[in-house]
Design a protein around this motif. Sequence first.
Motif, mmCIF file in Angstrom:
data_model
loop_
_atom_site.group_PDB
_atom_site.id
_atom_site.type_symbol
_atom_site.label_atom_id
_atom_site.label_comp_id
_atom_site.label_asym_id
_atom_site.label_seq_id
_atom_site.Cartn_x
_atom_site.Cartn_y
_atom_site.Cartn_z
ATOM 1 N N SER A 21 0.842 -1.209 0.000
ATOM 2 C CA SER A 21 0.000 0.000 0.000
ATOM 3 C C SER A 21 0.872 1.250 0.000
ATOM 4 O O SER A 21 2.089 1.189 0.192
ATOM 5 N N ARG A 22 0.201 2.378 -0.131
ATOM 6 C CA ARG A 22 0.878 3.656 0.080
ATOM 7 C C ARG A 22 1.166 3.789 1.573
ATOM 8 O O ARG A 22 0.611 3.047 2.397
ATOM 9 N N TRP A 23 1.997 4.736 1.928
ATOM 10 C CA TRP A 23 2.307 5.002 3.332
ATOM 11 C C TRP A 23 1.175 5.801 3.979
ATOM 12 O O TRP A 23 0.604 6.694 3.352
ATOM 13 N N PHE A 24 0.867 5.472 5.226
ATOM 14 C CA PHE A 24 -0.131 6.183 6.026
ATOM 15 C C PHE A 24 0.566 6.743 7.257
ATOM 16 O O PHE A 24 1.239 6.004 7.979
ATOM 17 N N SER A 67 -4.064 0.191 14.032
ATOM 18 C CA SER A 67 -3.252 -0.328 12.927
ATOM 19 C C SER A 67 -4.021 -1.382 12.142
ATOM 20 O O SER A 67 -4.018 -1.382 10.907
ATOM 21 N N MET A 74 -5.615 0.449 3.513
ATOM 22 C CA MET A 74 -4.341 0.037 2.918
ATOM 23 C C MET A 74 -4.547 -0.900 1.735
ATOM 24 O O MET A 74 -3.791 -0.870 0.770
ATOM 25 N N ARG A 109 2.704 1.021 6.266
ATOM 26 C CA ARG A 109 2.085 0.525 5.038
ATOM 27 C C ARG A 109 1.928 -0.978 5.168
ATOM 28 O O ARG A 109 2.594 -1.622 5.981
ATOM 29 N N ALA A 110 1.043 -1.535 4.346
ATOM 30 C CA ALA A 110 0.786 -2.982 4.397
ATOM 31 C C ALA A 110 1.306 -3.650 3.141
ATOM 32 O O ALA A 110 1.242 -3.096 2.047
ATOM 33 N N VAL A 133 2.111 -5.314 8.286
ATOM 34 C CA VAL A 133 2.121 -3.853 8.334
ATOM 35 C C VAL A 133 3.514 -3.422 8.776
ATOM 36 O O VAL A 133 3.946 -3.736 9.884
#
Length: 160
Positions: A21-24, A67, A74, A109-110, A133
């Motif tokens: 995924s993108r970063w959160f 999370s 994610m 990210r995942a 994650v």
Amino acid sequence: MIEPVSPGDLERRVGGEIGASRWFTIPQERIDAFADVIDDHQFIHVDPERASRDTPFGGTIAHGFLSLSLLTAMGAGVLPVIAGEAMVINYGFDRVRFLAPVRSGARVRARFVLSEATRRSDRELVARYAVTVEIEGGGKPALAADWIILTLLKEQVDAA
């Protein structure tokens, strides 16, 4: 936009990484809002001064369930869309482990690996993902989970 795949295409991807995924970013405001939603105001989550002084974390940390709850966001843009899907249902988890704390301000990210894709019926497809994650710059992942997703199809779709 993710190009839809057939159930058969998904089944052929078993064992492979689907993607990351993108970063959160997990700011303190998000942690505080989550604490309000689940009514868990333990100081390690919501009191930066005390958490800095009285924990080994150096400040506040996100709830593990925060999370975990971000997996849906994610997965958006990463997990395959099944051709002919009517709806996607979070079917649950067989295993979840919280492995490292996510400090306030950290980015996560995942990563998704498809471990199983099974047709339960002509209109049901169960996918199981091994999810990790990651914490940016961290040595250990925040969590590891075995996530099950049920896709209901509008009509019978060929396995092709």
